[in-house]
Scaffold this active site. Structure first.
Site, PDB file in Angstrom:
ATOM      1  N   HIS A 113      66.373  78.497  21.866  1.00 45.30           N
ATOM      2  CA  HIS A 113      65.294  78.264  20.904  1.00 45.30           C
ATOM      3  C   HIS A 113      65.848  77.644  19.623  1.00 45.30           C
ATOM      4  O   HIS A 113      65.343  76.617  19.141  1.00 45.30           O
ATOM      5  CB  HIS A 113      64.598  79.603  20.609  1.00 45.30           C
ATOM      6  N   GLU A 114      66.884  78.272  19.078  1.00 43.91           N
ATOM      7  CA  GLU A 114      67.464  77.767  17.836  1.00 43.91           C
ATOM      8  C   GLU A 114      68.199  76.441  18.049  1.00 43.91           C
ATOM      9  O   GLU A 114      68.192  75.565  17.184  1.00 43.91           O
ATOM     10  CB  GLU A 114      68.413  78.814  17.241  1.00 43.91           C
ATOM     11  N   HIS A 146      65.724  73.604  17.863  1.00 44.49           N
ATOM     12  CA  HIS A 146      65.421  73.227  16.478  1.00 44.49           C
ATOM     13  C   HIS A 146      66.514  72.320  15.919  1.00 44.49           C
ATOM     14  O   HIS A 146      66.236  71.269  15.332  1.00 44.49           O
ATOM     15  CB  HIS A 146      65.332  74.484  15.603  1.00 44.49           C
TER      16      HIS A 146
END
Length: 268
Positions: A59-60, A63
């Site tokens: 997820h990170e 980003h």
């Protein structure tokens, strides 16, 4: 680009040993749950926690990677591209609290970790895509988990557990509970609440006056969501929505219930 620059760039993108360890735990626990080796509940617990932490890293990473292509070339030097959870801006909100909430309530609490230098990025669409990249990873993760369960491809898996009068295939149950965390995390992250990715998606399209008015409340957005979801009626409505989404893939509530039941092995 000099040799030193090339080497530094390679180091900035080399996958962290920490992430490899998480993958090893995920793979080993998946094999144990599939085969029915060892205590079923503890195996499901290890598989779900490791899978959840892997998804948080991805997820990170999403980003950061989207920000890199959008113009923020500093994410590599910060270690965000190594998939190392200890490199993120706030390991407590990004990893410790989400895991604690999984243990306590079985909800995919979103975290916020990577610091993007937004002034380096031009274009409102790029800013929105950076914010959307993380929860989209959770959605993709959920689809990968739900499709084989809903299609019935895993109904004959060898690993089983006796839970009361029911004989449960542990591997599809584990996948289903991990998918529940992914769906709930994506839905929470898409909420247009300051401090969450949903607000980050719409923020570039808001007026400067509106953004300045909302900015002081950003640090408390996640806390406000937690307080609201503490109310039983809101919590019930939210999980009904999560179950309905999972049912769209043909996943039976049987696996949803027993996946969470096996995960809490200390209550068996």
């Amino acid at each position: 680009m000099s040799f030193a620059d090339a080497r530094r760039s390679s180091d900035e993108r080399r996958i962290s040993p920490v992430f490899w360890v998480l993958l090893a735990i995920l793979g080993t626990s998946a094999w144990a749950v599939w085969q029915g080796y060892g205590a079923a509940g503890f195996g499901v617990f290890l598989f779900v926690v490791a899978g959840w932490m892997v998804s948080l890293c991805l997820h990170e990473y999403a980003h950061a990677r989207t920000a890199l292509h959008g113009g923020d070339i500093t994410v590599g030097a910060k270690g965000y591209l190594t998939l190392n959870p200890f490199k993120y801006a706030n390991a407590v909100t990004s990893f410790i609290l989400p895991v604690v909430f999984v243990l306590l309530g079985g909800i995919g609490l979103p975290g916020g970790a990577v610091f993007i230098e937004r002034h380096r990025i031009r274009g409102r669409l790029k800013h929105s895509l950076i914010s959307a990249a993380g929860p989209l990873v959770n959605l993709a993760f959920a689809v990968v988990l739900l499709v084989p369960v809903g299609a019935g491809w895993l109904d004959g898996s060898p690993g089983t557990a006796q839970v009361g009068p029911y004989l449960v295939h542990t591997f599809p149950a584990a996948l289903t509970f991990l998918a529940l965390l992914q769906v709930s995390a994506a839905l929470l992250n898409f909420l247009p609440v300051p401090g969450l990715d949903g607000y980050g998606i719409i923020e570039p399209w808001l007026s400067l006056k509106t953004r300045r008015a909302v900015e002081p409340f950003a640090p408390y957005g996640l806390l406000a969501v937690f307080i609201i979801f503490w109310q039983s009626q809101v919590n019930q409505w939210f999980f009904n929505l999560v179950y309905q989404i999972m049912n769209l893939f043909g996943v039976d509530d049987f696996y949803i219930y027993f996946g969470q039941h096996l995960f809490r092995f200390w209550q068996l």
